[in-house]
Design an enzyme around this catalytic site. Structure first.
Site, mmCIF file in Angstrom:
data_model
loop_
_atom_site.group_PDB
_atom_site.id
_atom_site.type_symbol
_atom_site.label_atom_id
_atom_site.label_comp_id
_atom_site.label_asym_id
_atom_site.label_seq_id
_atom_site.Cartn_x
_atom_site.Cartn_y
_atom_site.Cartn_z
ATOM 1 N N VAL A 47 0.832 -1.200 0.000
ATOM 2 C CA VAL A 47 0.000 0.000 0.000
ATOM 3 C C VAL A 47 0.870 1.254 0.000
ATOM 4 O O VAL A 47 1.700 1.451 0.894
ATOM 5 C CB VAL A 47 -0.944 0.015 1.216
ATOM 6 C CG1 VAL A 47 -1.870 1.225 1.140
ATOM 7 C CG2 VAL A 47 -1.742 -1.281 1.301
ATOM 8 N N LYS A 48 0.681 2.100 -1.015
ATOM 9 C CA LYS A 48 1.408 3.371 -1.086
ATOM 10 C C LYS A 48 0.671 4.420 -0.264
ATOM 11 O O LYS A 48 -0.510 4.672 -0.475
ATOM 12 C CB LYS A 48 1.539 3.840 -2.534
ATOM 13 C CG LYS A 48 2.543 3.063 -3.342
ATOM 14 C CD LYS A 48 2.628 3.570 -4.772
ATOM 15 C CE LYS A 48 3.461 4.817 -4.888
ATOM 16 N NZ LYS A 48 3.669 5.211 -6.308
ATOM 17 N N ILE A 49 1.412 5.016 0.652
ATOM 18 C CA ILE A 49 0.869 6.021 1.567
ATOM 19 C C ILE A 49 1.706 7.293 1.432
ATOM 20 O O ILE A 49 2.939 7.229 1.468
ATOM 21 C CB ILE A 49 0.929 5.533 3.029
ATOM 22 C CG1 ILE A 49 0.215 4.189 3.204
ATOM 23 C CG2 ILE A 49 0.364 6.586 3.965
ATOM 24 C CD1 ILE A 49 -1.286 4.250 3.186
#
Length: 223
Positions: free
Chosen positions: A85-87
């Site tokens: 997951v890119k945050i």
């Protein structure tokens, strides 16, 4: 050093896999929106990429609040074991990274532009940090210098978070990342092709084939 493709184009990903050069993929809403259209929906593209890629695939959240990021992250994580997951590197993003780390969901902290941001993301539990070197070059800074600085900081404190060099524009970025010791570089398909090519390689191949025709006029292999 691992090589990821920065794309959502299925054909590019498949060709990179056939070359044996793709260790993972990074995407973002912009890249996926370019491919989403007609019969293909956003979620379908993500699922297809996760299916054909054995390694990590980064998929970005769009919420700006930590609770929303966490909710979206859980949905992304449910799509496949290789989903990362890119945050974004914000205060809300750091809260989300900490929560997701506690849930053993891998994260890629994106939009990192200085070494301290990378350190903070690592302390929050990010699996990867993505410094954007090309965008720093665009404003007159040396983007690769921060990769060197991040590497030094992480080595100083034996930090396990992986350095994922992003916003790569050319083969020199890749070379410098490898020399510095970055864990991963994510590159557009066009840069991957540039890494393979060299004019002297083409020149040498042409010469060999011309010489071979002296042995076999039709150019066929005769053994």
């Amino acid at each position: 050093m691992k090589i990821f493709l920065d794309t959502a184009n299925i054909s590019e990903i498949k060709e990179g896999i056939d070359l044996g050069l793709v260790d993972g993929v990074t995407t973002n809403p912009t890249l996926i929106s370019k491919e989403a259209g007609g019969s293909k929906k956003y979620a379908e593209i993500i699922k297809e990429i996760l299916k054909i890629v054995d390694g990590p695939v980064s998929v970005e959240v769009v919420s700006t609040k930590s609770d929303g990021m966490v909710e979206e992250a859980r949905k992304i994580h449910a799509l496949g074991d290789n989903a990362v997951v890119k945050i974004p590197m914000t205060d809300e993003g750091l809260k989300a990274i900490r929560k997701l780390s506690q849930e053993n969901i891998e994260t890629n902290c994106t939009l990192v532009f200085n070494p301290i941001q990378a350190l903070l993301a690592a302390k929050s539990g990010a699996t990867y940090v993505s410094p954007f070197v090309g965008r720093l070059d665009d404003i007159g800074q040396d983007g690769m210098q921060i990769i060197d600085e991040i590497k030094t900081i992480f080595n100083n404190y034996i930090i396990k978070t992986q350095i994922l060099v992003a916003s790569v524009r050319n083969p020199i970025h890749v070379l410098r990342a490898a020399i510095i010791g970055a864990d991963v570089v994510t590159i557009p398909f066009s840069v991957l092709k540039l890494l393979i090519k060299h004019p002297k390689t083409d020149e040498g191949l042409t010469r060999f084939l011309e010489d071979w025709k002296k042995v076999s006029p039709d150019g066929k292999f005769i053994i």
